[in-house]
Design an enzyme around this catalytic site. Sequence first.
Site, PDB file in Angstrom:
ATOM      1  N   LYS A 111       1.078   4.129  -3.160  1.00  0.00           N
ATOM      2  CA  LYS A 111       0.722   5.549  -3.041  1.00  0.00           C
ATOM      3  C   LYS A 111       1.925   6.432  -3.387  1.00  0.00           C
ATOM      4  O   LYS A 111       1.743   7.539  -3.909  1.00  0.00           O
ATOM      5  CB  LYS A 111       0.177   5.851  -1.637  1.00  0.00           C
ATOM      6  CG  LYS A 111      -1.145   5.139  -1.322  1.00  0.00           C
ATOM      7  CD  LYS A 111      -2.281   5.536  -2.266  1.00  0.00           C
ATOM      8  CE  LYS A 111      -3.632   5.004  -1.794  1.00  0.00           C
ATOM      9  NZ  LYS A 111      -4.732   5.307  -2.732  1.00  0.00           N
TER      10      LYS A 111
ATOM     11  N   TYR B  92       0.826  -1.218   0.000  1.00  0.00           N
ATOM     12  CA  TYR B  92       0.000   0.000   0.000  1.00  0.00           C
ATOM     13  C   TYR B  92       0.859   1.266   0.000  1.00  0.00           C
ATOM     14  O   TYR B  92       0.665   2.146  -0.858  1.00  0.00           O
ATOM     15  CB  TYR B  92      -0.960  -0.048   1.193  1.00  0.00           C
ATOM     16  CG  TYR B  92      -1.926   1.110   1.251  1.00  0.00           C
ATOM     17  CD1 TYR B  92      -3.022   1.171   0.394  1.00  0.00           C
ATOM     18  CD2 TYR B  92      -1.747   2.140   2.177  1.00  0.00           C
ATOM     19  CE1 TYR B  92      -3.916   2.239   0.458  1.00  0.00           C
ATOM     20  CE2 TYR B  92      -2.631   3.201   2.251  1.00  0.00           C
ATOM     21  CZ  TYR B  92      -3.721   3.249   1.387  1.00  0.00           C
ATOM     22  OH  TYR B  92      -4.598   4.306   1.451  1.00  0.00           O
TER      23      TYR B  92
HETATM   24  N1  LIG Z   1      -9.456   5.435   4.996  1.00  0.00           N
HETATM   25  C1  LIG Z   1      -8.265   6.014   5.140  1.00  0.00           C
HETATM   26  O1  LIG Z   1      -7.783   6.217   6.277  1.00  0.00           O
HETATM   27  C2  LIG Z   1      -7.490   6.468   3.947  1.00  0.00           C
HETATM   28  C3  LIG Z   1      -6.336   7.211   4.167  1.00  0.00           C
HETATM   29  C4  LIG Z   1      -5.600   7.650   3.066  1.00  0.00           C
HETATM   30  C5  LIG Z   1      -6.039   7.346   1.798  1.00  0.00           C
HETATM   31  N2  LIG Z   1      -7.161   6.608   1.604  1.00  0.00           N
HETATM   32  C6  LIG Z   1      -7.585   6.335   0.241  1.00  0.00           C
HETATM   33  O2  LIG Z   1      -8.911   6.780   0.077  1.00  0.00           O
HETATM   34  C7  LIG Z   1      -9.527   6.058  -1.000  1.00  0.00           C
HETATM   35  C8  LIG Z   1     -10.892   5.574  -0.557  1.00  0.00           C
HETATM   36  O3  LIG Z   1     -10.690   4.630   0.481  1.00  0.00           O
HETATM   37  P1  LIG Z   1     -11.732   4.384   1.674  1.00  0.00           P
HETATM   38  O4  LIG Z   1     -10.981   4.536   2.915  1.00  0.00           O
HETATM   39  O5  LIG Z   1     -12.978   5.148   1.462  1.00  0.00           O
HETATM   40  O6  LIG Z   1     -11.972   2.818   1.475  1.00  0.00           O
HETATM   41  P2  LIG Z   1     -13.275   1.927   1.230  1.00  0.00           P
HETATM   42  O7  LIG Z   1     -14.388   2.360   2.126  1.00  0.00           O
HETATM   43  O8  LIG Z   1     -12.783   0.533   1.287  1.00  0.00           O
HETATM   44  O9  LIG Z   1     -13.682   2.316  -0.264  1.00  0.00           O
HETATM   45  C9  LIG Z   1     -12.894   1.929  -1.343  1.00  0.00           C
HETATM   46  C10 LIG Z   1     -13.718   2.095  -2.604  1.00  0.00           C
HETATM   47  O10 LIG Z   1     -12.900   1.709  -3.718  1.00  0.00           O
HETATM   48  C11 LIG Z   1     -13.651   0.775  -4.486  1.00  0.00           C
HETATM   49  N3  LIG Z   1     -12.797  -0.089  -5.275  1.00  0.00           N
HETATM   50  C12 LIG Z   1     -11.860  -0.966  -4.864  1.00  0.00           C
HETATM   51  N4  LIG Z   1     -11.324  -1.604  -5.918  1.00  0.00           N
HETATM   52  C13 LIG Z   1     -11.938  -1.106  -7.021  1.00  0.00           C
HETATM   53  C14 LIG Z   1     -11.832  -1.354  -8.405  1.00  0.00           C
HETATM   54  N5  LIG Z   1     -10.992  -2.298  -8.893  1.00  0.00           N
HETATM   55  N6  LIG Z   1     -12.610  -0.650  -9.256  1.00  0.00           N
HETATM   56  C15 LIG Z   1     -13.473   0.273  -8.799  1.00  0.00           C
HETATM   57  N7  LIG Z   1     -13.649   0.532  -7.495  1.00  0.00           N
HETATM   58  C16 LIG Z   1     -12.878  -0.147  -6.622  1.00  0.00           C
HETATM   59  C17 LIG Z   1     -14.477   0.020  -3.471  1.00  0.00           C
HETATM   60  O11 LIG Z   1     -15.526  -0.691  -4.108  1.00  0.00           O
HETATM   61  P3  LIG Z   1     -16.192  -2.021  -3.438  1.00  0.00           P
HETATM   62  O12 LIG Z   1     -17.206  -1.530  -2.456  1.00  0.00           O
HETATM   63  O13 LIG Z   1     -16.775  -2.707  -4.619  1.00  0.00           O
HETATM   64  O14 LIG Z   1     -15.085  -2.792  -2.788  1.00  0.00           O
HETATM   65  C18 LIG Z   1     -14.953   1.184  -2.622  1.00  0.00           C
HETATM   66  O15 LIG Z   1     -16.010   1.849  -3.260  1.00  0.00           O
HETATM   67  C19 LIG Z   1      -8.539   4.948  -1.359  1.00  0.00           C
HETATM   68  O16 LIG Z   1      -7.790   5.337  -2.483  1.00  0.00           O
HETATM   69  C20 LIG Z   1      -7.636   4.874  -0.138  1.00  0.00           C
HETATM   70  O17 LIG Z   1      -6.372   4.361  -0.433  1.00  0.00           O
HETATM   71  C21 LIG Z   1      -7.899   6.168   2.656  1.00  0.00           C
END
Ligand SMILES: NC(=O)c1ccc[n+]([C@@H]2O[C@H](COP(=O)([O-])OP(=O)(O)OC[C@H]3O[C@@H](n4cnc5c(N)ncnc54)[C@H](OP(=O)(O)O)[C@@H]3O)[C@@H](O)[C@H]2O)c1
Length: 251
Positions: A170, A166
């Site tokens: 990034k 991961y």
């Molecule tokens: N949460 C944190 O603390 C955090 C911190 C820094 C960065 N981020 C980044 O923020 C972004 C959103 O993450 P989140 O925390 O909201 O996670 P999340 O709730 O797990 O949401 C991830 C989303 O990405 C979708 N996804 C995964 N693989 C995909 C694919 N192959 N094609 C299309 N959609 C796909 C998932 O769809 P499904 O529902 O179908 O799985 C879900 O809608 C990510 O890029 C993550 O790396 C998160």
Amino acid sequence: MTTDMTALITGANKGIGLATARQLGERGYTVLVGARDPQRGREAERTLRDGGADAHAVEVDVTDEESVARATKWITDRYAQLDVLVNNAGIARGDGTGRPSETTLATLRAVYETNVFGVVAVTNALLPLLRAAPAARIVNVSSEVGSIGLLSDPAHPLFPIASVPYPSSKSALNMVTAMYAKELRDGRIKVNAANPGYCATDLNNHGGFRTPEQGAEVSVHLATLGEDGPSGLLWGFVMDGGNNEYGVLPW
Ligand SMILES: NC(=O)c1ccc[n+]([C@@H]2O[C@H](COP(=O)([O-])OP(=O)(O)OC[C@H]3O[C@@H](n4cnc5c(N)ncnc54)[C@H](OP(=O)(O)O)[C@@H]3O)[C@@H](O)[C@H]2O)c1
């Protein structure tokens, strides 16, 4: 409030992506709710519409080039331009304790397919529509854990992280962002990477101390930058010894 602006958010059926779609919808954008699962996409569309947003589910799996092509055609058939692209879809995976020595190539490939290659695939497919907009914004949702500077600093709270898939995905996304910003710097498109901060979502079993809505604020800020706004930055939540605020993070 209504505008004639259209935004696509990938991975918008839950978490930070859904919150980003909601907030852009509140600002009057037509929101295209990217979801790889059509059922989950329709449910998110309904939730957003119930909240007053002009939301439309778009099926798109960012790891599948045919799916990206179908989604691009769907959008191109209906909209003359795309004002905002938020490359939000992302996954986090690790093997064993997550250390480099335990990392498998299968995990590394899967994470890069979504977090890096998927962003390039979606961005390149949609660039013609983004170029057709007067001042498009591309937001790549990255992370502070992609900052080589921060994770190499023994004084930083994130220093103990020692995982490859991961964080390095990034870091690669940060470089991808910087290179798109460079290519597009003479045009009207701004490209930035977002750090939402550690938000409670399915990605981290809801361990984050920020809300998805707070994380989405970062993407929305970068998606709605004015003409004088920056391009080619990693910007967002800064963990600063209790002074939690927004700003530029080191690559
Ligand atoms: N949460 C944190 O603390 C955090 C911190 C820094 C960065 N981020 C980044 O923020 C972004 C959103 O993450 P989140 O925390 O909201 O996670 P999340 O709730 O797990 O949401 C991830 C989303 O990405 C979708 N996804 C995964 N693989 C995909 C694919 N192959 N094609 C299309 N959609 C796909 C998932 O769809 P499904 O529902 O179908 O799985 C879900 O809608 C990510 O890029 C993550 O790396 C998160």
